[in-house]
Motif scaffolding. Sequence first.
Motif, PDB file in Angstrom:
ATOM      1  N   TRP A 182      -4.304   6.613   8.834  1.00 49.13           N
ATOM      2  CA  TRP A 182      -4.259   7.616   7.785  1.00 49.13           C
ATOM      3  C   TRP A 182      -5.655   7.859   7.249  1.00 49.13           C
ATOM      4  N   ILE A 198       0.878   5.274   0.719  1.00 47.97           N
ATOM      5  CA  ILE A 198       0.125   6.255   1.510  1.00 47.97           C
ATOM      6  C   ILE A 198       0.822   7.595   1.397  1.00 47.97           C
ATOM      7  N   THR A 254      -7.907   8.987   3.638  1.00 50.36           N
ATOM      8  CA  THR A 254      -7.896   9.146   2.187  1.00 50.36           C
ATOM      9  C   THR A 254      -8.139  10.611   1.852  1.00 50.36           C
ATOM     10  N   ARG A 300     -11.882   9.488   4.405  1.00 46.17           N
ATOM     11  CA  ARG A 300     -12.175   8.184   5.001  1.00 46.17           C
ATOM     12  C   ARG A 300     -10.978   7.709   5.815  1.00 46.17           C
ATOM     13  N   ARG A 351       0.841  -1.191   0.000  1.00 45.41           N
ATOM     14  CA  ARG A 351       0.000   0.000   0.000  1.00 45.41           C
ATOM     15  C   ARG A 351       0.876   1.241   0.000  1.00 45.41           C
ATOM     16  N   ARG A 406     -10.559  11.819   0.421  1.00 44.28           N
ATOM     17  CA  ARG A 406     -11.986  12.078   0.674  1.00 44.28           C
ATOM     18  C   ARG A 406     -12.322  12.130   2.164  1.00 44.28           C
ATOM     19  N   GLY A 413      -1.677  12.404   4.400  1.00 43.36           N
ATOM     20  CA  GLY A 413      -2.808  11.673   4.948  1.00 43.36           C
ATOM     21  C   GLY A 413      -2.513  10.940   6.241  1.00 43.36           C
ATOM     22  N   ARG A 444      -8.412   5.201   7.572  1.00 42.93           N
ATOM     23  CA  ARG A 444      -7.858   3.884   7.257  1.00 42.93           C
ATOM     24  C   ARG A 444      -6.801   3.498   8.289  1.00 42.93           C
TER      25      ARG A 444
END
Length: 189
Positions: A147, A131, A149, A153, A129, A151, A135, A155
């Motif tokens: 972290w 990142i 996103t 969201r 992944r 938008r 974030g 995570r």
Amino acid sequence: MIPPVQADLGDAVAPGVWTLTPADHRSGRNSAVVRGWFAACRLADPPLVQMRSVMELVPWGVNRVANSALGIVPAVVAIAYLVQAGDTLPRLVACLALIGFAVIAVRGYRLGVRCEHGTLVVRGYLRTRAIAREGITEITDFPAVRWATPRGRKRWTPITAFMTNSNEVSASQLHKARAVGKLRRWARQ
């Protein structure tokens, strides 16, 4: 010929990225900066001195081999079963299992974190992944990356390479704790 070294010395000597060559050290040009550079190299704990602004954090070699054992041991069993299997279907299943375990063995050896150009790349057993640094909200003690996103969201990504075990050698635990500390410092930059 030794190539020039670019490093971000942070607050150790002077802010900014400096390009220093061995000739600078021999000739005495910018001697205060060069002396500070070599002092920082001896005393600094990476990532204070980073080559080309990329930092690779991986477990010790012994830990990397142990991480790959999660795939190697079942692969050996799959090979033994493959040799003894008589029909086509069991051989096909054993071959597919062998391929899957080989992938896990290689990914287990490559577990780690790479920090480059404002992006954190976490390599795990099953996925990798990327990142963005902006974030990242926290590096937990688990260790994991909290972290968000773009938008918004929330995570959570575990860093399996630096998970510790109470039965682990203390030097290995210390190495992993230092790696998590380096990662925290990188995330705050």
